[in-house]
Motif scaffolding. Sequence first.
Motif, mmCIF file in Angstrom:
data_model
loop_
_atom_site.group_PDB
_atom_site.id
_atom_site.type_symbol
_atom_site.label_atom_id
_atom_site.label_comp_id
_atom_site.label_asym_id
_atom_site.label_seq_id
_atom_site.Cartn_x
_atom_site.Cartn_y
_atom_site.Cartn_z
ATOM 1 N N LYS A 29 0.762 -1.204 0.031
ATOM 2 C CA LYS A 29 -0.139 -0.080 -0.255
ATOM 3 C C LYS A 29 0.885 1.337 -0.117
ATOM 4 O O LYS A 29 0.489 2.412 -0.678
ATOM 5 N N TYR A 30 1.886 1.213 0.842
ATOM 6 C CA TYR A 30 2.774 2.528 0.919
ATOM 7 C C TYR A 30 4.208 2.539 0.212
ATOM 8 O O TYR A 30 5.033 3.328 0.451
ATOM 9 N N GLY A 31 4.593 1.300 -0.120
ATOM 10 C CA GLY A 31 5.676 1.324 -0.921
ATOM 11 C C GLY A 31 6.880 1.654 -0.055
ATOM 12 O O GLY A 31 7.159 1.313 1.200
ATOM 13 N N THR A 32 7.904 2.414 -0.732
ATOM 14 C CA THR A 32 9.233 2.711 0.001
ATOM 15 C C THR A 32 9.030 3.829 1.237
ATOM 16 O O THR A 32 9.913 4.430 1.638
ATOM 17 N N TYR A 33 7.649 4.583 1.474
ATOM 18 C CA TYR A 33 7.498 5.178 2.620
ATOM 19 C C TYR A 33 7.606 4.512 3.842
ATOM 20 O O TYR A 33 7.643 5.150 4.981
ATOM 21 N N ILE A 34 7.694 3.207 3.685
ATOM 22 C CA ILE A 34 7.512 2.348 5.111
ATOM 23 C C ILE A 34 9.309 2.472 5.335
ATOM 24 O O ILE A 34 10.098 2.085 4.621
ATOM 25 N N ASP A 35 9.484 2.502 6.476
ATOM 26 C CA ASP A 35 11.069 2.447 7.110
ATOM 27 C C ASP A 35 11.538 1.405 6.816
ATOM 28 O O ASP A 35 11.010 0.381 7.101
ATOM 29 N N VAL A 96 -11.059 -10.022 11.391
ATOM 30 C CA VAL A 96 -11.966 -8.796 11.041
ATOM 31 C C VAL A 96 -11.326 -7.578 11.601
ATOM 32 O O VAL A 96 -11.161 -6.532 10.995
ATOM 33 N N ASN A 97 -10.401 -7.744 12.442
ATOM 34 C CA ASN A 97 -9.694 -6.331 13.102
ATOM 35 C C ASN A 97 -8.583 -6.043 12.080
ATOM 36 O O ASN A 97 -8.056 -4.772 11.875
ATOM 37 N N VAL A 98 -7.998 -6.870 11.644
ATOM 38 C CA VAL A 98 -6.685 -6.955 10.476
ATOM 39 C C VAL A 98 -7.428 -6.171 9.293
ATOM 40 O O VAL A 98 -6.944 -5.214 8.932
ATOM 41 N N LYS A 99 -8.529 -6.774 8.884
ATOM 42 C CA LYS A 99 -9.113 -6.146 7.717
ATOM 43 C C LYS A 99 -9.710 -4.618 7.920
ATOM 44 O O LYS A 99 -9.568 -3.769 7.214
ATOM 45 N N LYS A 100 -10.276 -4.453 9.186
ATOM 46 C CA LYS A 100 -10.698 -2.872 9.373
ATOM 47 C C LYS A 100 -9.369 -2.199 9.498
ATOM 48 O O LYS A 100 -9.355 -0.960 8.939
ATOM 49 N N PHE A 101 -8.148 -2.650 10.198
ATOM 50 C CA PHE A 101 -7.062 -1.750 10.143
ATOM 51 C C PHE A 101 -6.810 -1.354 8.998
ATOM 52 O O PHE A 101 -6.204 -0.300 8.430
ATOM 53 N N LEU A 102 -6.600 -2.465 7.919
ATOM 54 C CA LEU A 102 -5.939 -2.216 6.549
ATOM 55 C C LEU A 102 -6.884 -1.224 5.638
ATOM 56 O O LEU A 102 -6.388 -0.644 4.718
ATOM 57 N N GLU A 103 -8.300 -1.331 6.122
ATOM 58 C CA GLU A 103 -8.865 -0.217 5.447
ATOM 59 C C GLU A 103 -8.796 1.028 6.011
ATOM 60 O O GLU A 103 -9.500 2.098 5.240
ATOM 61 N N LEU A 104 -7.883 1.344 6.918
ATOM 62 C CA LEU A 104 -8.084 2.843 7.346
ATOM 63 C C LEU A 104 -7.606 3.723 6.241
ATOM 64 O O LEU A 104 -6.857 3.350 5.710
ATOM 65 N N ASP A 105 -7.875 5.059 6.028
ATOM 66 C CA ASP A 105 -7.557 5.816 5.206
ATOM 67 C C ASP A 105 -5.988 6.355 5.649
ATOM 68 O O ASP A 105 -5.657 6.139 6.575
ATOM 69 N N ASP A 106 -5.400 7.010 4.884
ATOM 70 C CA ASP A 106 -4.028 7.581 5.069
ATOM 71 C C ASP A 106 -3.760 8.266 6.215
ATOM 72 O O ASP A 106 -2.990 8.074 6.965
ATOM 73 N N CYS A 112 -2.382 6.781 13.548
ATOM 74 C CA CYS A 112 -2.238 5.567 14.473
ATOM 75 C C CYS A 112 -0.675 4.856 14.506
ATOM 76 O O CYS A 112 -0.299 4.538 15.447
ATOM 77 N N ILE A 113 0.088 4.846 13.422
ATOM 78 C CA ILE A 113 1.366 4.246 13.382
ATOM 79 C C ILE A 113 2.460 5.052 12.394
ATOM 80 O O ILE A 113 3.236 4.612 11.764
ATOM 81 N N SER A 114 2.582 6.407 13.003
ATOM 82 C CA SER A 114 3.364 7.399 12.263
ATOM 83 C C SER A 114 4.959 6.945 12.427
ATOM 84 O O SER A 114 5.585 7.171 11.564
#
Length: 124
Positions: A29-35, A96-106, A112-114
């Motif tokens: 989802k975020y590519g090279t923006y992940i540390d 269910v929680n994984v699915k909801k978490f991954l659906e959070l907008d940017d 949540c996880i800066s």
Amino acid sequence: MIDDEKKKPYYKADDTYSAIEILPKLVQKYGTYIDPDIVSAKIYQEIERVYFEYTKYEYIGGYLKNQSIYRIDLGFIIEDIDEEDKVLKKEVPIEVNVKKFLELDDISMTNCISDIFIEEWFLT
């Protein structure tokens, strides 16, 4: 609340928890923006809480490699004004929680996880 935590017995070996690795999906989802020092990212769910857990390598002195594991309590993510209306619920299956978490907008994900994003992510 802190006093309540102190009164609880230590977790025993038979305590139950579940964890699902989601780093590949975050990288997709975020590519090279992940540390690049993040080597694992999971939704970690135990009896009382749902966490985002990540593992990061920290290099020291050019020859030591520490592995630091961080857990962020995700209980602050709510759907409405009511604090009890949590997005991630300890009572539901972890999938269910994984699915909801991954659906959070940017924006929500950043709030949540800066810590897992590189600095350039915040400039986009």
